[in-house]
Design a protein around this motif. Structure first.
Motif, PDB file in Angstrom:
ATOM      1  N   PHE A 222      12.718   7.755  17.997  1.00 32.83           N
ATOM      2  CA  PHE A 222      11.595   8.661  18.279  1.00 32.83           C
ATOM      3  C   PHE A 222      11.074   9.285  16.986  1.00 32.83           C
ATOM      4  CE2 PHE A 222       9.757  12.798  19.000  1.00 32.83           C
ATOM      5  CZ  PHE A 222       8.898  12.584  20.065  1.00 32.83           C
ATOM      6  N   ASP A 223      12.001   9.763  16.143  1.00 32.42           N
ATOM      7  CA  ASP A 223      11.598  10.411  14.890  1.00 32.42           C
ATOM      8  C   ASP A 223      10.844   9.441  13.984  1.00 32.42           C
ATOM      9  OD1 ASP A 223      12.773  12.740  15.757  1.00 32.42           O
ATOM     10  OD2 ASP A 223      14.652  12.410  14.670  1.00 32.42           O
ATOM     11  N   LEU A 224      11.301   8.208  13.915  1.00 37.39           N
ATOM     12  CA  LEU A 224      10.635   7.211  13.080  1.00 37.39           C
ATOM     13  C   LEU A 224       9.232   6.914  13.605  1.00 37.39           C
ATOM     14  CD1 LEU A 224      13.621   4.756  12.522  1.00 37.39           C
ATOM     15  CD2 LEU A 224      12.552   6.202  10.777  1.00 37.39           C
ATOM     16  N   ARG A 225       9.136   6.722  14.915  1.00 36.86           N
ATOM     17  CA  ARG A 225       7.830   6.438  15.495  1.00 36.86           C
ATOM     18  C   ARG A 225       6.888   7.637  15.355  1.00 36.86           C
ATOM     19  NH1 ARG A 225       6.777   2.020  17.714  1.00 36.86           N
ATOM     20  NH2 ARG A 225       5.038   2.859  18.923  1.00 36.86           N
ATOM     21  N   HIS A 226       7.442   8.834  15.390  1.00 40.82           N
ATOM     22  CA  HIS A 226       6.618  10.024  15.201  1.00 40.82           C
ATOM     23  C   HIS A 226       6.049  10.055  13.783  1.00 40.82           C
ATOM     24  CE1 HIS A 226       5.248  13.974  16.503  1.00 40.82           C
ATOM     25  NE2 HIS A 226       5.587  14.441  15.317  1.00 40.82           N
ATOM     26  N   ARG A 227       6.867   9.700  12.802  1.00 35.73           N
ATOM     27  CA  ARG A 227       6.385   9.647  11.422  1.00 35.73           C
ATOM     28  C   ARG A 227       5.291   8.589  11.271  1.00 35.73           C
ATOM     29  NH1 ARG A 227      11.375   9.263   7.401  1.00 35.73           N
ATOM     30  NH2 ARG A 227       9.649   9.168   5.904  1.00 35.73           N
ATOM     31  N   ILE A 228       5.457   7.474  11.951  1.00 33.44           N
ATOM     32  CA  ILE A 228       4.441   6.416  11.891  1.00 33.44           C
ATOM     33  C   ILE A 228       3.123   6.907  12.490  1.00 33.44           C
ATOM     34  CG2 ILE A 228       3.810   4.156  12.842  1.00 33.44           C
ATOM     35  CD1 ILE A 228       6.822   3.418  12.586  1.00 33.44           C
ATOM     36  N   LYS A 229       3.211   7.597  13.639  1.00 35.45           N
ATOM     37  CA  LYS A 229       2.006   8.115  14.280  1.00 35.45           C
ATOM     38  C   LYS A 229       1.332   9.166  13.399  1.00 35.45           C
ATOM     39  CE  LYS A 229       2.297   5.694  18.028  1.00 35.45           C
ATOM     40  NZ  LYS A 229       1.325   4.592  18.235  1.00 35.45           N
ATOM     41  N   GLU A 230       2.130  10.003  12.736  1.00 34.82           N
ATOM     42  CA  GLU A 230       1.560  11.003  11.826  1.00 34.82           C
ATOM     43  C   GLU A 230       0.812  10.322  10.681  1.00 34.82           C
ATOM     44  OE1 GLU A 230       4.515  14.890  12.165  1.00 34.82           O
ATOM     45  OE2 GLU A 230       5.015  13.285  10.748  1.00 34.82           O
ATOM     46  N   ALA A 231       1.392   9.244  10.147  1.00 37.80           N
ATOM     47  CA  ALA A 231       0.739   8.511   9.065  1.00 37.80           C
ATOM     48  C   ALA A 231      -0.559   7.871   9.540  1.00 37.80           C
ATOM     49  CB  ALA A 231       1.686   7.447   8.507  1.00 37.80           C
ATOM     50  N   GLU A 232      -0.535   7.330  10.760  1.00 30.45           N
ATOM     51  CA  GLU A 232      -1.746   6.733  11.322  1.00 30.45           C
ATOM     52  C   GLU A 232      -2.836   7.785  11.503  1.00 30.45           C
ATOM     53  OE1 GLU A 232      -0.400   4.938  14.901  1.00 30.45           O
ATOM     54  OE2 GLU A 232       0.416   3.155  13.915  1.00 30.45           O
ATOM     55  N   LEU A 233      -2.440   8.969  11.965  1.00 33.47           N
ATOM     56  CA  LEU A 233      -3.403  10.055  12.157  1.00 33.47           C
ATOM     57  C   LEU A 233      -3.986  10.496  10.819  1.00 33.47           C
ATOM     58  CD1 LEU A 233      -4.795  12.111  13.971  1.00 33.47           C
ATOM     59  CD2 LEU A 233      -2.772  13.576  13.763  1.00 33.47           C
TER      60      LEU A 233
ATOM     61  N   ARG B 165       0.793  -1.225   0.000  1.00 32.29           N
ATOM     62  CA  ARG B 165       0.000   0.000   0.000  1.00 32.29           C
ATOM     63  C   ARG B 165       0.832   1.284   0.000  1.00 32.29           C
ATOM     64  NH1 ARG B 165      -2.296   0.869   4.444  1.00 32.29           N
ATOM     65  NH2 ARG B 165      -1.574  -0.830   5.757  1.00 32.29           N
ATOM     66  N   ASP B 166       1.955   1.266   0.752  1.00 32.21           N
ATOM     67  CA  ASP B 166       2.728   2.494   0.940  1.00 32.21           C
ATOM     68  C   ASP B 166       4.194   2.120   1.161  1.00 32.21           C
ATOM     69  OD1 ASP B 166       3.916   4.870   1.863  1.00 32.21           O
ATOM     70  OD2 ASP B 166       2.075   5.536   2.835  1.00 32.21           O
ATOM     71  N   SER B 167       4.957   2.150   0.081  1.00 35.03           N
ATOM     72  CA  SER B 167       6.351   1.682   0.148  1.00 35.03           C
ATOM     73  C   SER B 167       7.199   2.562   1.064  1.00 35.03           C
ATOM     74  CB  SER B 167       6.970   1.637  -1.257  1.00 35.03           C
ATOM     75  OG  SER B 167       6.923   2.927  -1.852  1.00 35.03           O
ATOM     76  N   GLU B 168       6.937   3.866   1.080  1.00 32.32           N
ATOM     77  CA  GLU B 168       7.721   4.770   1.926  1.00 32.32           C
ATOM     78  C   GLU B 168       7.460   4.501   3.406  1.00 32.32           C
ATOM     79  OE1 GLU B 168      10.258   7.533   3.409  1.00 32.32           O
ATOM     80  OE2 GLU B 168      10.138   6.727   1.369  1.00 32.32           O
ATOM     81  N   LEU B 169       6.194   4.381   3.771  1.00 30.78           N
ATOM     82  CA  LEU B 169       5.866   4.090   5.163  1.00 30.78           C
ATOM     83  C   LEU B 169       6.350   2.697   5.553  1.00 30.78           C
ATOM     84  CD1 LEU B 169       4.501   5.197   7.672  1.00 30.78           C
ATOM     85  CD2 LEU B 169       2.335   4.248   6.870  1.00 30.78           C
ATOM     86  N   PHE B 170       6.337   1.780   4.612  1.00 30.15           N
ATOM     87  CA  PHE B 170       6.889   0.442   4.865  1.00 30.15           C
ATOM     88  C   PHE B 170       8.358   0.537   5.267  1.00 30.15           C
ATOM     89  CE2 PHE B 170       9.562  -2.808   2.799  1.00 30.15           C
ATOM     90  CZ  PHE B 170       9.240  -3.893   3.587  1.00 30.15           C
ATOM     91  N   ARG B 171       9.129   1.355   4.553  1.00 30.75           N
ATOM     92  CA  ARG B 171      10.558   1.502   4.873  1.00 30.75           C
ATOM     93  C   ARG B 171      10.754   2.130   6.251  1.00 30.75           C
ATOM     94  NH1 ARG B 171      10.866   2.393  -0.783  1.00 30.75           N
ATOM     95  NH2 ARG B 171      10.483   4.627  -0.563  1.00 30.75           N
ATOM     96  N   VAL B 172       9.880   3.060   6.615  1.00 27.14           N
ATOM     97  CA  VAL B 172       9.961   3.684   7.948  1.00 27.14           C
ATOM     98  C   VAL B 172       9.703   2.633   9.028  1.00 27.14           C
ATOM     99  CG1 VAL B 172       8.906   5.376   9.501  1.00 27.14           C
ATOM    100  CG2 VAL B 172       9.324   5.975   7.107  1.00 27.14           C
ATOM    101  N   HIS B 173       8.650   1.844   8.848  1.00 26.40           N
ATOM    102  CA  HIS B 173       8.339   0.776   9.805  1.00 26.40           C
ATOM    103  C   HIS B 173       9.489  -0.220   9.900  1.00 26.40           C
ATOM    104  CE1 HIS B 173       4.192   0.971  11.371  1.00 26.40           C
ATOM    105  NE2 HIS B 173       3.944   1.711  10.321  1.00 26.40           N
ATOM    106  N   LEU B 174      10.034  -0.581   8.758  1.00 21.10           N
ATOM    107  CA  LEU B 174      11.118  -1.566   8.724  1.00 21.10           C
ATOM    108  C   LEU B 174      12.337  -1.058   9.485  1.00 21.10           C
ATOM    109  CD1 LEU B 174      11.735  -4.356   7.464  1.00 21.10           C
ATOM    110  CD2 LEU B 174      12.786  -3.140   5.552  1.00 21.10           C
ATOM    111  N   GLU B 175      12.689   0.204   9.263  1.00 16.63           N
ATOM    112  CA  GLU B 175      13.851   0.770   9.962  1.00 16.63           C
ATOM    113  C   GLU B 175      13.595   0.851  11.455  1.00 16.63           C
ATOM    114  OE1 GLU B 175      16.665   4.790  10.037  1.00 16.63           O
ATOM    115  OE2 GLU B 175      15.136   4.566   8.479  1.00 16.63           O
ATOM    116  N   GLU B 176      12.390   1.285  11.834  1.00 13.67           N
ATOM    117  CA  GLU B 176      12.062   1.404  13.259  1.00 13.67           C
ATOM    118  C   GLU B 176      12.104   0.046  13.946  1.00 13.67           C
ATOM    119  OE1 GLU B 176      10.001   1.293  16.894  1.00 13.67           O
ATOM    120  OE2 GLU B 176       9.135   0.396  15.091  1.00 13.67           O
ATOM    121  N   MET B 177      11.599  -0.960  13.260  1.00 16.23           N
ATOM    122  CA  MET B 177      11.582  -2.306  13.834  1.00 16.23           C
ATOM    123  C   MET B 177      13.006  -2.840  14.016  1.00 16.23           C
ATOM    124  SD  MET B 177       9.286  -5.442  12.438  1.00 16.23           S
ATOM    125  CE  MET B 177       9.231  -7.032  13.280  1.00 16.23           C
ATOM    126  N   GLY B 178      13.857  -2.601  13.032  1.00 19.26           N
ATOM    127  CA  GLY B 178      15.246  -3.039  13.136  1.00 19.26           C
ATOM    128  C   GLY B 178      16.022  -2.268  14.182  1.00 19.26           C
TER     129      GLY B 178
END
Length: 201
Positions: free
Chosen positions: A150-161, A100-113
């Protein structure tokens, strides 16, 4: 006259009760038919091909997690099952997000790692003597990693919002359309109800 008027309502009541009985008897069976088959790893509803995809994804992107899980399998099988289940659910979410969203996928992947990196850096910092240069350097690296996390998780929360706002806008639009068609929809529903005669039973 009274007898004539009571009989139809009695007949309808019997039919309604019979229908409710049939529905109650068939609902559990229908629910079981809709239920997804259990997975070999203990979690319901993931087909075998997708399960293999999840396992391969973990091995390729999180080799440390894969190795730790394998070690845990030998030491504590029950805890291994719980952790693998949680990880599999998160990875399935990532795989869906990749479509669905390759950019957000990369953010999630980096945060998880980065979570494993945070734990590693924290262990290194704790091993060093308090107040030493080595400890200060380890804490500096750890702080940088925490800031990045923190920055990665903030981007994830912004996307969720953003997604929630989009869904809310859709719901508001749907409610407005319903309100504008109130009379029409009421008339349609009345026609449906009045059109259901004995032949439908």
């Amino acid at each position: 006259m009274n007898t004539m008027t009571r009989r139809p309502s009695h007949r309808w009541a019997v039919r309604i009760l019979c229908l409710l009985g049939i529905l109650l008897l068939t609902l559990p069976a229908a629910a079981q038919r809709r239920e997804a088959p259990p997975r070999q790893d203990g979690a319901p509803g993931l087909e075998e091909g997708r399960r293999d995809e999840v396992v391969q994804f973990i091995r390729e992107n999180f080799p440390l997690k894969a190795r730790l899980l394998e070690e845990l399998r030998q030491r504590n099988p029950e805890e291994f099952q719980r952790r693998r289940q949680r990880l599999a659910e998160e990875v399935r979410h990532l795989l869906d997000l990749r479509e669905r969203d390759s950019e957000l996928f990369r953010v999630h992947l980096e945060e998880m790692g980065l979570r494993d990196e945070l734990n590693r850096l924290a262990r290194e910092a704790r091993r060093e003597k308090a107040g030493s240069k080595e400890r200060q350097e380890a804490e500096r690296k750890l702080k940088e990693a925490v800031q990045r996390s923190f920055d990665l998780r903030h981007r994830i929360k912004e996307a969720e919002l953003k997604e929630l706002r989009g869904r809310l806008a859709e719901l508001e639009g749907s409610l407005e359309r319903r309100a504008s068609r109130r009379s029409e929809m009421i008339d349609e529903r009345l026609r449906e109800l009045l059109g259901s005669g004995e032949e439908d039973w």
